[in-house]
Enzyme design. Sequence first.
Site, PDB file in Angstrom:
ATOM      1  N   ASN A   9       0.871  -1.177   0.000  1.00 46.05           N
ATOM      2  CA  ASN A   9       0.000   0.000   0.000  1.00 46.05           C
ATOM      3  C   ASN A   9       0.908   1.226   0.000  1.00 46.05           C
ATOM      4  O   ASN A   9       1.501   1.554   1.023  1.00 46.05           O
ATOM      5  CB  ASN A   9      -0.899  -0.023   1.247  1.00 46.05           C
ATOM      6  CG  ASN A   9      -1.745   1.229   1.369  1.00 46.05           C
ATOM      7  OD1 ASN A   9      -1.862   2.006   0.429  1.00 46.05           O
ATOM      8  ND2 ASN A   9      -2.336   1.428   2.543  1.00 46.05           N
ATOM      9  N   LYS A  11       0.115   4.231  -0.218  1.00 42.04           N
ATOM     10  CA  LYS A  11      -0.542   5.423   0.343  1.00 42.04           C
ATOM     11  C   LYS A  11      -0.296   6.607  -0.596  1.00 42.04           C
ATOM     12  O   LYS A  11      -0.239   6.418  -1.812  1.00 42.04           O
ATOM     13  CB  LYS A  11      -0.063   5.686   1.774  1.00 42.04           C
ATOM     14  CG  LYS A  11      -0.113   4.416   2.633  1.00 42.04           C
ATOM     15  CD  LYS A  11       0.018   4.676   4.087  1.00 42.04           C
ATOM     16  CE  LYS A  11       0.154   3.348   4.820  1.00 42.04           C
ATOM     17  NZ  LYS A  11      -0.081   3.455   6.234  1.00 42.04           N
ATOM     18  N   HIS A  93      -9.578   1.098   4.688  1.00 46.63           N
ATOM     19  CA  HIS A  93      -8.316   1.318   5.413  1.00 46.63           C
ATOM     20  C   HIS A  93      -8.588   2.261   6.582  1.00 46.63           C
ATOM     21  O   HIS A  93      -9.379   3.198   6.466  1.00 46.63           O
ATOM     22  CB  HIS A  93      -7.268   1.910   4.469  1.00 46.63           C
ATOM     23  CG  HIS A  93      -5.893   1.868   5.058  1.00 46.63           C
ATOM     24  ND1 HIS A  93      -5.477   2.759   6.008  1.00 46.63           N
ATOM     25  CD2 HIS A  93      -4.849   1.020   4.845  1.00 46.63           C
ATOM     26  CE1 HIS A  93      -4.223   2.467   6.366  1.00 46.63           C
ATOM     27  NE2 HIS A  93      -3.823   1.417   5.666  1.00 46.63           N
ATOM     28  N   GLU A  95      -6.987   4.633   7.740  1.00 44.99           N
ATOM     29  CA  GLU A  95      -6.744   6.058   7.452  1.00 44.99           C
ATOM     30  C   GLU A  95      -7.964   6.674   6.759  1.00 44.99           C
ATOM     31  O   GLU A  95      -8.283   7.845   6.954  1.00 44.99           O
ATOM     32  CB  GLU A  95      -5.473   6.207   6.599  1.00 44.99           C
ATOM     33  CG  GLU A  95      -4.227   5.943   7.443  1.00 44.99           C
ATOM     34  CD  GLU A  95      -3.030   5.422   6.689  1.00 44.99           C
ATOM     35  OE1 GLU A  95      -2.990   5.524   5.449  1.00 44.99           O
ATOM     36  OE2 GLU A  95      -2.120   4.891   7.358  1.00 44.99           O
ATOM     37  N   GLU A 165      -5.986  -5.267  10.200  1.00 44.41           N
ATOM     38  CA  GLU A 165      -4.970  -4.251  10.453  1.00 44.41           C
ATOM     39  C   GLU A 165      -5.281  -3.549  11.771  1.00 44.41           C
ATOM     40  O   GLU A 165      -6.068  -2.582  11.791  1.00 44.41           O
ATOM     41  CB  GLU A 165      -4.955  -3.219   9.328  1.00 44.41           C
ATOM     42  CG  GLU A 165      -4.637  -3.792   7.971  1.00 44.41           C
ATOM     43  CD  GLU A 165      -3.951  -2.760   7.084  1.00 44.41           C
ATOM     44  OE1 GLU A 165      -2.840  -3.023   6.642  1.00 44.41           O
ATOM     45  OE2 GLU A 165      -4.524  -1.680   6.875  1.00 44.41           O
ATOM     46  N   GLY A 171       1.881   1.817  10.766  1.00 45.37           N
ATOM     47  CA  GLY A 171       2.843   2.912  10.651  1.00 45.37           C
ATOM     48  C   GLY A 171       3.482   3.320  11.968  1.00 45.37           C
ATOM     49  O   GLY A 171       4.116   4.365  12.058  1.00 45.37           O
ATOM     50  N   SER A 211       2.852  -2.548  10.424  1.00 44.43           N
ATOM     51  CA  SER A 211       4.303  -2.590  10.646  1.00 44.43           C
ATOM     52  C   SER A 211       4.913  -3.957  10.347  1.00 44.43           C
ATOM     53  O   SER A 211       5.892  -4.348  10.993  1.00 44.43           O
ATOM     54  CB  SER A 211       4.645  -2.122  12.071  1.00 44.43           C
ATOM     55  OG  SER A 211       4.209  -0.784  12.263  1.00 44.43           O
TER      56      SER A 211
END
Length: 248
Positions: A9, A11, A93, A95, A165, A171, A211
């Site tokens: 990904n 991003k 996701h 985010e 996730e 991250g 991560s």
Amino acid sequence: MRKNIVAGNWKMNKSLQEGLAFAKSLEAALAGKTLKCDVIVGTPFIHLAGVASSVKLGVAAQNCSDKASGAYTGEVSAAMVASTGAKYVILGHSERRTYYGETDAILKEKVLLALANGLSPIFCIGETKDEREKNVHFDVVKKQTVDALFGLSAEDFSKVIIAYEPVWAIGTGLTATSAQAQEMHAYIRKTIAGKYGEVVADNTSILYGGSANGGNAKELFACPDIDGGLIGGASLDVEKFIPVIEGF
Ligand code: PEP
């Protein structure tokens, strides 16, 4: 049989030129290796057509609209994504849920449109740190799955790839232990079996994200219910991404 998958990904990283060069060098670096998983790159919208036409890797968008077409300035529809040659779309996701207010109801629409346009959703679910500390992480993940996906027919559901996730691991450098990830993946598979039966559940690829990197992929991917990874930071450099792919 479910597939092993490692999906990157990107991003909001890489110019068009950098993305195309990256995809080509990743493909070149993988040539000649015996891969035990499918490899997908999740690119920004503008890279999709160029990457899909220049490499044989799987290509995923990172989002699509919850509307089919029309006066929605700035949006990109599932049909448009499919027209680039991309076969996958990352949906849900954390985010997007956190920064863009994507709810399970919105995501349900996106999933339906993705499937109607021949795309396989890579559907992200996962709890926050606070939710894990309050011991409601199983409930949260179940609700996300049920609310966005369990209206699908078994046939449609079997085209969905799940990505667990944990938000606290994305991250942050904090990876779920393989025991924590396996425990949740087994729970997700059991939840799917409860709705669609053992065969569909057994055939569902459930990826871990948060991560993951070349140092922990092997241990994570060795777990019986972990079928690969959705990889952010470590997917941005070929030298970091290859060891993750070789975790299988
Ligand atoms: C992600 O963006 O889906 C992700 C897992 O990121 P990272 O690997 O950087 O934690």
